[in-house]
Every structure is written in structure tokens, then in C-alpha cells.
Design a protein around this motif. Structure first.
Motif, PDB file in Angstrom:
ATOM      1  N   ASP A 174       0.853  -1.186   0.000  1.00  0.00           N
ATOM      2  CA  ASP A 174       0.000   0.000   0.000  1.00  0.00           C
ATOM      3  C   ASP A 174       0.897   1.248   0.000  1.00  0.00           C
ATOM      4  O   ASP A 174       2.060   1.162   0.366  1.00  0.00           O
ATOM      5  N   LYS A 226       0.606   4.714   1.823  1.00  0.00           N
ATOM      6  CA  LYS A 226      -0.290   5.407   2.763  1.00  0.00           C
ATOM      7  C   LYS A 226      -0.167   6.924   2.725  1.00  0.00           C
ATOM      8  O   LYS A 226      -1.099   7.619   3.111  1.00  0.00           O
ATOM      9  N   GLY A 265      -5.834   6.705   4.126  1.00  0.00           N
ATOM     10  CA  GLY A 265      -6.255   5.300   4.177  1.00  0.00           C
ATOM     11  C   GLY A 265      -5.500   4.454   3.161  1.00  0.00           C
ATOM     12  O   GLY A 265      -5.531   3.219   3.225  1.00  0.00           O
ATOM     13  N   TYR A 270      -5.256  -9.750   8.069  1.00  0.00           N
ATOM     14  CA  TYR A 270      -4.309  -8.876   7.380  1.00  0.00           C
ATOM     15  C   TYR A 270      -3.181  -8.574   8.353  1.00  0.00           C
ATOM     16  O   TYR A 270      -3.430  -7.964   9.393  1.00  0.00           O
ATOM     17  N   ASN A 306      -5.060  -6.357  10.904  1.00  0.00           N
ATOM     18  CA  ASN A 306      -6.426  -5.935  10.601  1.00  0.00           C
ATOM     19  C   ASN A 306      -7.256  -7.200  10.485  1.00  0.00           C
ATOM     20  O   ASN A 306      -6.756  -8.242  10.063  1.00  0.00           O
ATOM     21  N   ARG A 362      -9.731  -7.822   8.529  1.00  0.00           N
ATOM     22  CA  ARG A 362     -10.481  -7.722   7.276  1.00  0.00           C
ATOM     23  C   ARG A 362      -9.487  -7.546   6.147  1.00  0.00           C
ATOM     24  O   ARG A 362      -8.293  -7.438   6.382  1.00  0.00           O
ATOM     25  N   PHE A 363     -10.001  -7.506   4.931  1.00  0.00           N
ATOM     26  CA  PHE A 363      -9.151  -7.287   3.772  1.00  0.00           C
ATOM     27  C   PHE A 363      -8.673  -5.836   3.764  1.00  0.00           C
ATOM     28  O   PHE A 363      -9.299  -4.978   4.388  1.00  0.00           O
ATOM     29  N   GLY A 364      -7.589  -5.555   3.056  1.00  0.00           N
ATOM     30  CA  GLY A 364      -7.085  -4.179   2.990  1.00  0.00           C
ATOM     31  C   GLY A 364      -7.798  -3.377   1.921  1.00  0.00           C
ATOM     32  O   GLY A 364      -8.301  -3.921   0.948  1.00  0.00           O
ATOM     33  N   ASP A 365      -7.815  -2.075   2.096  1.00  0.00           N
ATOM     34  CA  ASP A 365      -8.339  -1.163   1.085  1.00  0.00           C
ATOM     35  C   ASP A 365      -7.287  -0.080   0.915  1.00  0.00           C
ATOM     36  O   ASP A 365      -7.017   0.637   1.874  1.00  0.00           O
ATOM     37  N   PRO A 366      -6.597   0.029  -0.194  1.00  0.00           N
ATOM     38  CA  PRO A 366      -6.917  -0.492  -1.525  1.00  0.00           C
ATOM     39  C   PRO A 366      -6.243  -1.812  -1.931  1.00  0.00           C
ATOM     40  O   PRO A 366      -6.298  -2.151  -3.117  1.00  0.00           O
ATOM     41  N   GLU A 367      -5.659  -2.599  -1.020  1.00  0.00           N
ATOM     42  CA  GLU A 367      -4.985  -3.830  -1.453  1.00  0.00           C
ATOM     43  C   GLU A 367      -5.945  -4.808  -2.136  1.00  0.00           C
ATOM     44  O   GLU A 367      -5.561  -5.567  -3.031  1.00  0.00           O
TER      45      GLU A 367
HETATM   46  N1  GLY Z   1      -4.650  -0.160   3.239  1.00  0.00           N
HETATM   47  C1  GLY Z   1      -4.532  -0.288   4.639  1.00  0.00           C
HETATM   48  C2  GLY Z   1      -5.681  -0.892   5.294  1.00  0.00           C
HETATM   49  O1  GLY Z   1      -6.587  -1.411   4.682  1.00  0.00           O
HETATM   50  O2  GLY Z   1      -5.712  -0.863   6.520  1.00  0.00           O
END
Ligand code: GLY
Ligand code: AMP
Length: 431
Positions: free
Chosen positions: A216, A218, A230, A273, A290, A292-297
């Protein structure tokens, strides 16, 4: 098997999850609650106007529509126990229980867990008292990392370059109310040097399958300068995770984490994550978990995924991950986030987006958009994630930047260097 599927959330991650789930031959209907302009435009996806924290409304919908699989995108409902509530109602829902989601929900929980199970991470202390926190900070070399304990939407981490700055940040977090309940406890941490990578697995108890690696970006501006966001873009795979490092991540981090969660009575199910720091020595440490899945991964990783996401999620829910496969194309993928003017602070909204219907090689995942009549308007700080495949990170990046030329909205901002670390490695290995 034909399933009605519900995805909970409204960002780019949820657009990508719903898009990938809808491609499965086992998907009957795919609903997204509440979804966004991008999911509204997908022919095989239906938006449902129910908010992610409205557990009663979501459960009632899932029962009424005979939803056979629910996938939860964001952390807030997971930490608040949505999976436990769905299970109590007899519904299949992929994600960790509230107890297991503490790995993300409380930084002091996750640090205590890591130390207890001998999983490598930065040295730390956890405090409610300003004096004790400031004293501890002085025992660490500069810079010092200060984190609000609870969920703070990516804004709860500050890196202090002097002890005086650390004192101010600690007092602000513990005495002010800027972070609400999340800021009533702080974690003070040793600063880790190295390159970060995102390592995501799907797990049920001891069983797991790793997703392709990703990285990512950041910071807001090119060269990793400016405010923390994010995530302004991501790419997959992350070549910093060599085969040797990949094997170490599994044996030193993922497997002991899953075993530790079982030993502590909170078996982990769902996406996990691990935010990693790969140190110059090749040692790997956990920066954060985390749940959950990453955003934007999610966007580049799912664009590369060749396996069926519905079978994988159902496998995890039914404790049958052992019989699932998780495969990715060798092509690389890059996602560049187009953000609104002002983001990550107060940002401009409600601007019309043009160019989305032009033919392009990239897949445009929507992060913060709304469908109004026939036009798509901006509604969030991160607006779109333009995502493409290529034979190399460089090729995927060129494709994305070419396609972005056709997209426009007032105040649009984006980084021009997404993938730069991987591209530098590609150049070095070619020369
Ligand atoms: N891209 C970082 C996150 O989803 O926490
Ligand atoms: P977190 O919310 O814990 O992931 O922290 C957000 C970001 O702050 C991470 O992605 C890192 O870039 C940075 N960060 C957090 N903890 C550390 C640390 N101990 N050393 C260096 N950077 C850190």
C-alpha cells in the motif's frame, strides 16, 4: 450450489469483493449493503440501503432473501460483533468473532498477544497515565510511535521526532477527546525501519491460505510525503516479499498467530491482514493486524485472483479450507486511488465524474461515489481506484495512468508514483 450473497460495506474493497463474488458460477444474487455508485452500475450486483452497523436490519434482510453467505468488508461491524449476531440468527457470515477481531480492535490486546506468543513486533508499552506513558517514551530511541488503543479510522498513529513532541501527542490523546473511547489508552512503540508489505490470509482455525502479497502507499504525496491517508494506491505482488521472506512470514507470524488465537480460546476465522515491516536484515515484524481485507490492497489482489471467491469463502465458513485452492495470475496489478480535493482532511463532495463509460483496459473500482439519476457523483475522500494488470508492475502502472487520462472530476488528486519500489526492483533485476 447457488447462493444469495450479501457484502457489507460501501468502499472500493467492497466493490472489488462483490465484483469478484458475482463472477462465480455459484453466485445467484449478490447484494451490497449499502454499496456505492460502482456497485449500483454492476449488472450482477444490487445495492441495499442498509448501513453496516444496523445489525438488526441486515439480519432481517439476510433471512428474508435467504442469503447463504455474508462477507463483511469493514472493521467496525466486525469489532462490534456482527459475526456473532449472524451466527446466533443461524446465518453463515465470514469474519472473526468480536473476541477474535480484538486483534485489530485493540492495539494493547494485539501487542500483548504478539509478545505472549513470541511473534516478532516492535517493543512497546501500554498506558492510561500520561506521566507513565511519557516516561516510557524516553526509554525508547527517537522517533517514537504513539498509537490510540482503539479503532481510529487510520488517524490514531503519530510518529514523534522529539520527546517533547511525544509528550504533547500523549497528553492530547489521553486528556483530549479527539479520539473518543479509542484514545483513553495509548500504546507507545519502538519505531521500525524497513519496507512495509501487506500479507493477507483467509483462515479457519489452524487452516489458512495466503493471498498474493501487496504493498500500500499510505502517504498522500509522491515519494511518500505529506499526510497519512487510508491508502493512495497499491500493487501486487510485492517483490520485497521474496520466497525466503514469504516462508518466514508463514512460520514466524501467520501460523503462530492462528495457533495462539486457538490457544487463547478465540479461533480466528475470516480474512486476517498482517501489516509487516521487512527490516534491512530480512527480519520481519508485525506492525499491525487488521481483521479484514485491505483497502486499496483488495483491488489489485482480487484482479489477479484466478480461483473462485465464493467457494473459498464458503470453505472458510464451513471449516473446509483444506480442500480449497487460492491461485493468482503471474501478471502484476496496480491500483491508483483518485481522491477528492482536501482529502485526507475535509474534502469536496458531490462533483460529477466524467469519462467512466469510455472503453479502457483498467477496471475502475468505486470507493466513494453515488449514482444520482444517470450520473456518478463523488461522495467520499477516496473516490475511485483505477486498477489494471500488466506483465510487470511498470506495465500495469502505465496502463492505469493512461486510462486515468480519460477520467475527470473537479479537484481530483492522485499520486504519480504508485508501485515505485517494485519498479525500481524490476529495473535493477533487468540491468
Ligand atoms: N490499506 C490499509 C488498510 O486497509 O488498513
Ligand atoms: P497502524 O495503524 O498500526 O498500521 O499504523 C499506521 C502506519 O504507521 C503503519 O502502516 C506504518 O507506516 C506506521 N507505523 C506504525 N507503527 C510503526 C512502527 N512501530 N514503526 C514504524 N512505523 C510504524
Amino acid at each position: 450450489m447457488f447462493l444469495n450473497i450479501l457484502v457489507i460495506g460501501s468502499g472500493g474493497r467492497e466493490h472489488a469483493l462483490a465484483w469478484k463474488l458475482s463472477q462465480s458460477a455459484s453466485a445467484e444474487s449478490v447484494f451490497v449493503a449499502p454499496g456505492n455508485g460502482g456497485t449500483a452500475l454492476e449488472p450482477a450486483i444490487t445495492n441495499i440501503p442498509i448501513e453496516p452497523m444496523d445489525f438488526d436490519g441486515l439480519i432481517e434482510f439476510a433471512i428474508r432473501e435467504q442469503v447463504g453467505l455474508t462477507v463483511v468488508g469493514p472493521e467496525a461491524p466486525l469489532v462490534a460483533g456482527i459475526v456473532d449476531r449472524f451466527h446466533d440468527a443461524g446465518l453463515a457470515c465470514l469474519g472473526p468473532s468480536a473476541a477474535a477481531a480484538q486483534l485489530e480492535g485493540s492495539k494493547s490486546f494485539s501487542k500483548q498477544f504478539l509478545v505472549k506468543h513470541g511473534i516478532p513486533t516492535a517493543a512497546y508499552g501500554s498506558f492510561e497515565s500520561v506521566r507513565q506513558a511519557c516516561d516510557f517514551a524516553r526509554t525508547l530511541p527517537l522517533p517514537v510511535v504513539i498509537k490510540a488503543d482503539g479503532l481510529a479510522a487510520g488517524k490514531g498513529v503519530l510518529i514523534a521526532q522529539s520527546y517533547e513532541e511525544a509528550d504533547q501527542v500523549i497528553a492530547h490523546m489521553l486528556e483530549g477527546d479527539a479520539f473518543g473511547q479509542a484514545g483513553h489508552r495509548v500504546v507507545i512503540e519502538e519505531f521500525l525501519f524497513g519496507e512495509e508489505a501487506s500479507f493477507i490470509v483467509i483462515a479457519n482455525g489452524h487452516s489458512y491460505l495466503p493471498f498474493a502479497t501487496s504493498q500500500d502507499h499510505k502517504a498522500l504525496l509522491d515519494g511518500d510525503l505529506g499526510l497519512n491517508t487510508g491508502g493512495m494506491g497499491a500493487y501486487s505482488p510485492a517483490p520485497v516479499v521474496t520466497d525466503a521472506i514469504h516462508a518466514r512470514v508463514l512460520s514466524e507470524i501467520i501460523e503462530p498467530t492462528l495457533a495462539g488465537m486457538i490457544a487463547d480460546g478465540h479461533p480466528y476465522k475470516g480474512f486476517l491482514y498482517a501489516g509487516l515491516m521487512i527490516e534491512p536484515t530480512g527480519d520481519v515484524k508485525v506492525v499491525e493486524f487488521n481483521c479484514r481485507f485491505g483497502d486499496p490492497e483488495t483491488q489489485p489482489v482480487l484482479l489477479r485472483m484466478q480461483s473462485d471467491l465464493v467457494s473459498l469463502c464458503v470453505g472458510a465458513v464451513n471449516n473446509r479450507l483444506d480442500s480449497c485452492t487460492l491461485e493468482f495470475t503471474d501478471a502484476a496489478a496496480v491500483a491508483v486511488v483518485l481522491a477528492a480535493e482536501g482529502y485526507p482532511q475535509a474534502y469536496r463532495k458531490n462533483e460529477e465524474i466524467e469519462g467512466l463509460s469510455l472503453p479502457m483496459a483498467s477496471k475502475v473500482f468505486h470507493c466513494g461515489t453515488l449514482l444520482q439519476g444517470t450520473s456518478i457523483k463523488t461522495s467520499g475522500g477516496r473516490v475511485l481506484a483505477v486498477t489494471a494488470l500488466g506483465n510487470s508492475v511498470r506495465a500495469a502502472q502505465s496502463q492505469v495512468y493512461e486510462d486515468i487520462q480519460g477520467i475527470q472530476f473537479a479537484g481530483m488528486q492522485y499520486r504519480l508514483d504508485i508501485g515505485y519500489r517494485a519498479i525500481a526492483r524490476e529495473k535493477n533485476s533487468a540491468s
